[in-house]
Design a protein around this motif. Sequence first.
Motif, PDB file in Angstrom:
ATOM      1  N   VAL A  36      -4.405   4.224  -3.256  1.00 29.95           N
ATOM      2  CA  VAL A  36      -5.670   3.557  -2.935  1.00 29.95           C
ATOM      3  C   VAL A  36      -6.476   4.394  -1.950  1.00 29.95           C
ATOM      4  O   VAL A  36      -7.686   4.594  -2.127  1.00 29.95           O
ATOM      5  CB  VAL A  36      -5.400   2.138  -2.386  1.00 29.95           C
ATOM      6  CG1 VAL A  36      -6.668   1.535  -1.845  1.00 29.95           C
ATOM      7  CG2 VAL A  36      -4.835   1.259  -3.468  1.00 29.95           C
ATOM      8  N   ARG A  39      -8.029   7.229  -3.824  1.00 31.78           N
ATOM      9  CA  ARG A  39      -9.175   6.857  -4.634  1.00 31.78           C
ATOM     10  C   ARG A  39     -10.385   6.556  -3.761  1.00 31.78           C
ATOM     11  O   ARG A  39     -11.516   6.836  -4.134  1.00 31.78           O
ATOM     12  CB  ARG A  39      -8.845   5.653  -5.521  1.00 31.78           C
ATOM     13  CG  ARG A  39      -7.921   5.977  -6.666  1.00 31.78           C
ATOM     14  CD  ARG A  39      -8.395   7.156  -7.471  1.00 31.78           C
ATOM     15  NE  ARG A  39      -9.742   7.002  -7.960  1.00 31.78           N
ATOM     16  CZ  ARG A  39     -10.066   6.397  -9.098  1.00 31.78           C
ATOM     17  NH1 ARG A  39      -9.130   5.945  -9.886  1.00 31.78           N
ATOM     18  NH2 ARG A  39     -11.325   6.281  -9.474  1.00 31.78           N
ATOM     19  N   MET A  40     -10.142   5.989  -2.575  1.00 31.09           N
ATOM     20  CA  MET A  40     -11.272   5.693  -1.696  1.00 31.09           C
ATOM     21  C   MET A  40     -11.863   6.967  -1.109  1.00 31.09           C
ATOM     22  O   MET A  40     -12.988   6.977  -0.639  1.00 31.09           O
ATOM     23  CB  MET A  40     -10.845   4.742  -0.592  1.00 31.09           C
ATOM     24  CG  MET A  40     -10.683   3.341  -1.131  1.00 31.09           C
ATOM     25  SD  MET A  40     -10.261   2.161   0.108  1.00 31.09           S
ATOM     26  CE  MET A  40     -10.427   0.654  -0.847  1.00 31.09           C
ATOM     27  N   VAL A  42     -12.154   9.584  -3.025  1.00 30.51           N
ATOM     28  CA  VAL A  42     -12.521  10.248  -4.290  1.00 30.51           C
ATOM     29  C   VAL A  42     -11.524  11.355  -4.648  1.00 30.51           C
ATOM     30  O   VAL A  42     -11.890  12.409  -5.130  1.00 30.51           O
ATOM     31  CB  VAL A  42     -13.977  10.768  -4.260  1.00 30.51           C
ATOM     32  CG1 VAL A  42     -14.556  10.838  -5.657  1.00 30.51           C
ATOM     33  CG2 VAL A  42     -14.856   9.892  -3.429  1.00 30.51           C
ATOM     34  N   ARG A  43     -10.254  11.085  -4.351  1.00 25.17           N
ATOM     35  CA  ARG A  43      -9.186  11.982  -4.785  1.00 25.17           C
ATOM     36  C   ARG A  43      -8.367  11.271  -5.844  1.00 25.17           C
ATOM     37  O   ARG A  43      -8.684  10.147  -6.231  1.00 25.17           O
ATOM     38  CB  ARG A  43      -8.273  12.352  -3.605  1.00 25.17           C
ATOM     39  CG  ARG A  43      -8.938  13.147  -2.528  1.00 25.17           C
ATOM     40  CD  ARG A  43      -7.947  13.560  -1.461  1.00 25.17           C
ATOM     41  NE  ARG A  43      -7.557  12.462  -0.599  1.00 25.17           N
ATOM     42  CZ  ARG A  43      -6.317  12.008  -0.482  1.00 25.17           C
ATOM     43  NH1 ARG A  43      -5.350  12.547  -1.174  1.00 25.17           N
ATOM     44  NH2 ARG A  43      -6.045  11.013   0.335  1.00 25.17           N
ATOM     45  N   VAL A  44      -7.287  11.912  -6.276  1.00 24.69           N
ATOM     46  CA  VAL A  44      -6.443  11.313  -7.298  1.00 24.69           C
ATOM     47  C   VAL A  44      -5.180  10.712  -6.698  1.00 24.69           C
ATOM     48  O   VAL A  44      -4.697   9.681  -7.137  1.00 24.69           O
ATOM     49  CB  VAL A  44      -6.071  12.354  -8.374  1.00 24.69           C
ATOM     50  CG1 VAL A  44      -5.179  11.739  -9.415  1.00 24.69           C
ATOM     51  CG2 VAL A  44      -7.316  12.876  -9.040  1.00 24.69           C
ATOM     52  N   ASN A  47       0.235  12.290  -8.432  1.00 26.30           N
ATOM     53  CA  ASN A  47       0.220  12.023  -9.874  1.00 26.30           C
ATOM     54  C   ASN A  47       1.158  12.950 -10.638  1.00 26.30           C
ATOM     55  O   ASN A  47       1.109  13.009 -11.846  1.00 26.30           O
ATOM     56  CB  ASN A  47      -1.195  12.169 -10.428  1.00 26.30           C
ATOM     57  CG  ASN A  47      -1.700  13.585 -10.343  1.00 26.30           C
ATOM     58  OD1 ASN A  47      -1.157  14.389  -9.596  1.00 26.30           O
ATOM     59  ND2 ASN A  47      -2.721  13.899 -11.082  1.00 26.30           N
ATOM     60  N   ARG A  48       2.022  13.659  -9.924  1.00 28.08           N
ATOM     61  CA  ARG A  48       2.871  14.630 -10.617  1.00 28.08           C
ATOM     62  C   ARG A  48       4.233  14.059 -10.956  1.00 28.08           C
ATOM     63  O   ARG A  48       4.766  14.308 -12.020  1.00 28.08           O
ATOM     64  CB  ARG A  48       3.050  15.882  -9.757  1.00 28.08           C
ATOM     65  CG  ARG A  48       1.783  16.608  -9.506  1.00 28.08           C
ATOM     66  CD  ARG A  48       1.454  17.528 -10.641  1.00 28.08           C
ATOM     67  NE  ARG A  48       0.020  17.738 -10.707  1.00 28.08           N
ATOM     68  CZ  ARG A  48      -0.557  18.571 -11.543  1.00 28.08           C
ATOM     69  NH1 ARG A  48       0.147  19.274 -12.380  1.00 28.08           N
ATOM     70  NH2 ARG A  48      -1.865  18.693 -11.558  1.00 28.08           N
ATOM     71  N   ARG A  63      -1.253  11.886 -19.802  1.00 21.87           N
ATOM     72  CA  ARG A  63      -0.249  11.579 -18.783  1.00 21.87           C
ATOM     73  C   ARG A  63      -0.491  10.192 -18.230  1.00 21.87           C
ATOM     74  O   ARG A  63      -1.437   9.960 -17.494  1.00 21.87           O
ATOM     75  CB  ARG A  63      -0.294  12.613 -17.673  1.00 21.87           C
ATOM     76  CG  ARG A  63       0.156  13.938 -18.188  1.00 21.87           C
ATOM     77  CD  ARG A  63       0.104  14.977 -17.135  1.00 21.87           C
ATOM     78  NE  ARG A  63       0.822  16.171 -17.610  1.00 21.87           N
ATOM     79  CZ  ARG A  63       1.122  17.179 -16.836  1.00 21.87           C
ATOM     80  NH1 ARG A  63       0.799  17.152 -15.566  1.00 21.87           N
ATOM     81  NH2 ARG A  63       1.756  18.211 -17.318  1.00 21.87           N
ATOM     82  N   PHE A 315      -3.529  -4.628  -0.031  1.00 21.20           N
ATOM     83  CA  PHE A 315      -4.724  -3.884  -0.418  1.00 21.20           C
ATOM     84  C   PHE A 315      -5.796  -3.999   0.654  1.00 21.20           C
ATOM     85  O   PHE A 315      -6.453  -3.015   0.996  1.00 21.20           O
ATOM     86  CB  PHE A 315      -5.248  -4.400  -1.755  1.00 21.20           C
ATOM     87  CG  PHE A 315      -6.485  -3.686  -2.210  1.00 21.20           C
ATOM     88  CD1 PHE A 315      -6.385  -2.450  -2.811  1.00 21.20           C
ATOM     89  CD2 PHE A 315      -7.732  -4.232  -2.020  1.00 21.20           C
ATOM     90  CE1 PHE A 315      -7.515  -1.771  -3.214  1.00 21.20           C
ATOM     91  CE2 PHE A 315      -8.866  -3.557  -2.418  1.00 21.20           C
ATOM     92  CZ  PHE A 315      -8.764  -2.330  -3.018  1.00 21.20           C
ATOM     93  N   TRP A 319      -7.443  -0.986   2.562  1.00 19.18           N
ATOM     94  CA  TRP A 319      -8.897  -0.863   2.482  1.00 19.18           C
ATOM     95  C   TRP A 319      -9.482  -0.710   3.883  1.00 19.18           C
ATOM     96  O   TRP A 319     -10.337   0.140   4.137  1.00 19.18           O
ATOM     97  CB  TRP A 319      -9.421  -2.109   1.773  1.00 19.18           C
ATOM     98  CG  TRP A 319     -10.857  -2.080   1.397  1.00 19.18           C
ATOM     99  CD1 TRP A 319     -11.702  -1.014   1.452  1.00 19.18           C
ATOM    100  CD2 TRP A 319     -11.604  -3.180   0.888  1.00 19.18           C
ATOM    101  NE1 TRP A 319     -12.941  -1.394   1.006  1.00 19.18           N
ATOM    102  CE2 TRP A 319     -12.912  -2.705   0.662  1.00 19.18           C
ATOM    103  CE3 TRP A 319     -11.294  -4.515   0.606  1.00 19.18           C
ATOM    104  CZ2 TRP A 319     -13.908  -3.536   0.168  1.00 19.18           C
ATOM    105  CZ3 TRP A 319     -12.295  -5.331   0.108  1.00 19.18           C
ATOM    106  CH2 TRP A 319     -13.580  -4.848  -0.109  1.00 19.18           C
ATOM    107  N   ILE A 320      -8.990  -1.532   4.800  1.00 17.19           N
ATOM    108  CA  ILE A 320      -9.467  -1.454   6.180  1.00 17.19           C
ATOM    109  C   ILE A 320      -9.110  -0.108   6.780  1.00 17.19           C
ATOM    110  O   ILE A 320      -9.919   0.517   7.457  1.00 17.19           O
ATOM    111  CB  ILE A 320      -8.882  -2.621   6.995  1.00 17.19           C
ATOM    112  CG1 ILE A 320      -9.606  -3.910   6.643  1.00 17.19           C
ATOM    113  CG2 ILE A 320      -8.979  -2.341   8.492  1.00 17.19           C
ATOM    114  CD1 ILE A 320      -9.003  -5.144   7.225  1.00 17.19           C
ATOM    115  N   ALA A 322      -8.830   2.649   5.251  1.00 19.13           N
ATOM    116  CA  ALA A 322      -9.688   3.692   4.681  1.00 19.13           C
ATOM    117  C   ALA A 322     -11.098   3.633   5.251  1.00 19.13           C
ATOM    118  O   ALA A 322     -11.809   4.622   5.206  1.00 19.13           O
ATOM    119  CB  ALA A 322      -9.741   3.547   3.161  1.00 19.13           C
ATOM    120  N   SER A 323     -11.488   2.464   5.791  1.00 16.21           N
ATOM    121  CA  SER A 323     -12.901   2.281   6.136  1.00 16.21           C
ATOM    122  C   SER A 323     -13.205   2.445   7.615  1.00 16.21           C
ATOM    123  O   SER A 323     -14.234   3.010   7.954  1.00 16.21           O
ATOM    124  CB  SER A 323     -13.362   0.884   5.709  1.00 16.21           C
ATOM    125  OG  SER A 323     -13.022   0.631   4.381  1.00 16.21           O
TER     126      SER A 323
END
Lengths: 375, 169
Positions: A36, A39-40, A42-44, A47-48, A63, A315, A319-320, A322-323
């Motif tokens: 999360v 994504r916040m 703007v990365r992935v 995922n490997r 994948r 979540f 979210w907090i 990240a913000s």
Amino acid sequence: MENAGAVALAALAVGGIIAFVVITGFAYSTLLERKVLARMQVRVGPNRAGYIPIPRRGKDDLRLLGGVMQPLADAVKLFMKEDFTPPYVDTWVYNIAPIITVFPAVFSLAVIPWAPLPQWLADMTPHYLAPHGYLAIAPGLNVALLFILAITSIEVYGVVLAGWSSNSKYAVLGAIRSTAQMISYELSLGLTLLIPVMIAGSLNLNDIVVSQQQNGWFIMLQPIAGILFFVGALAELQRAPFDLLEAEQELSSGYNVEYAGMRFAMFMMAEYVKMIIFSAMWAVLFLGGYAGPLVSQFPMLGAVYMILKIVAGLFLMIWIRASWPRLRYDQLMDFGWKFMLPISVLNVIVTGVMIVLAEEGVFDGMLGWFGLLGG
Amino acid sequence: MLGYISELIKGMAITMRHMITPPVTIQYPEIKRPVRYRFKGRHELKRYDNGLEKCIGCALCAAACPADAIFVEASENTDDVRFSPGERYASTYEINMLRCIFCGYCEDACPTEAIVLEDKYELAFYDRASAIYTKDMLIVDVPINGQQTPQVVEPGVFTKSIPIMEDPK
């Protein structure tokens, strides 16, 4: 008690299953957080490790679910690390501190109600779960909320001991901050917890859930208490924006700087399990616990709703994180003592007065919230 | 107070908006972004269209190199064993990639435009010896109509080390 053996065995089985689920959940909440946050930004995110290859004609494999095995990879990495003890640490305390931190976090799982009791489970455990009518590891505990508060407060000892025994200035500073913060916010957190207790009239978490089925979710009745609890929980958990304890820029990581490998992982585990516990408590106290549509027909659906509500809480915490920027130390103390505490005290007083008035029948003629309050 | 709260909510709205935008990540080893036009990557030694090497072994690049990363040793060309136009060619050409700072001065110094910093950038080695790129590794493949060096050529054709360039850049 002639059935003590059977009860103990059943409790061990139920406790084992729930602890296993939650500890797996802890591993995956780290993945959730990383995904999360990524994504916040703007990365992935990871995922490997462990994707499911779906062959496509003419193109590379699609994948699916990239990164599902990331927690396992992390665990393997941490197990493989050198079990390094820095020189000049207080070895005994240094070794015991992660354990003191992680065990209380797992203990508080005992009283969380997961679902109403399905019939087949009641038949299997006639003396253990059946008399109480809901699924928890220790269903009979009538001071469940007090138990959680008491047990989670023990965790701070682990933090302090870890900081002290590490023989490092950063660790000590992190530990001191942690203690001060916990003391400051535990007051208002405790006062906020009183509100559901006052409305439901019980310290048993299942009674609180049942009371919400009659009165409506407590976050609707008491939005202030709900928000205050969440903020207090963030502070208790040392999560952003109250994560001064591990301010990387100043303390490099806080009380756990000198730890590596599995001991470090135990601190992380305590942190994330506590996140899950507080999310669960938020769900139980304010979001109606296992309540949801169709629960009365299919009781185990309650556990699904419970997990959904916990994930929602997690979540929100991520979210907090990240913000919002981190609070300064004096801002943290100001906020705790000058804002949170007065509001919690006022809230308790007002709620108490309202409940008494409702019981005296003052609101009998009126519709609305306060009429509901008396039950 | 309300101002603070609205700011906090605004911040959360921004992060949520970023969450639903697709990530900008390029999955590197599988997908490689092309480099810029003036990118300075690993060196290459160029050839003429007929396959002769442009490098004449003058070692001006080695002289220009501020990191002293280039080593050139020249030998004599003959018309029977011809590597490059003119008298001499580089029999040894080595660049130590651990020393190179990719400043491009060698490019500037080269009188025949033989050495060019191209677009290759994956320069990782398992040991220090393999960080030294020899002439075989640096020189480009022979063009389609060219011949492999050394060539056997007619006498008296390739007398100038620096041939007249048709479209000097």
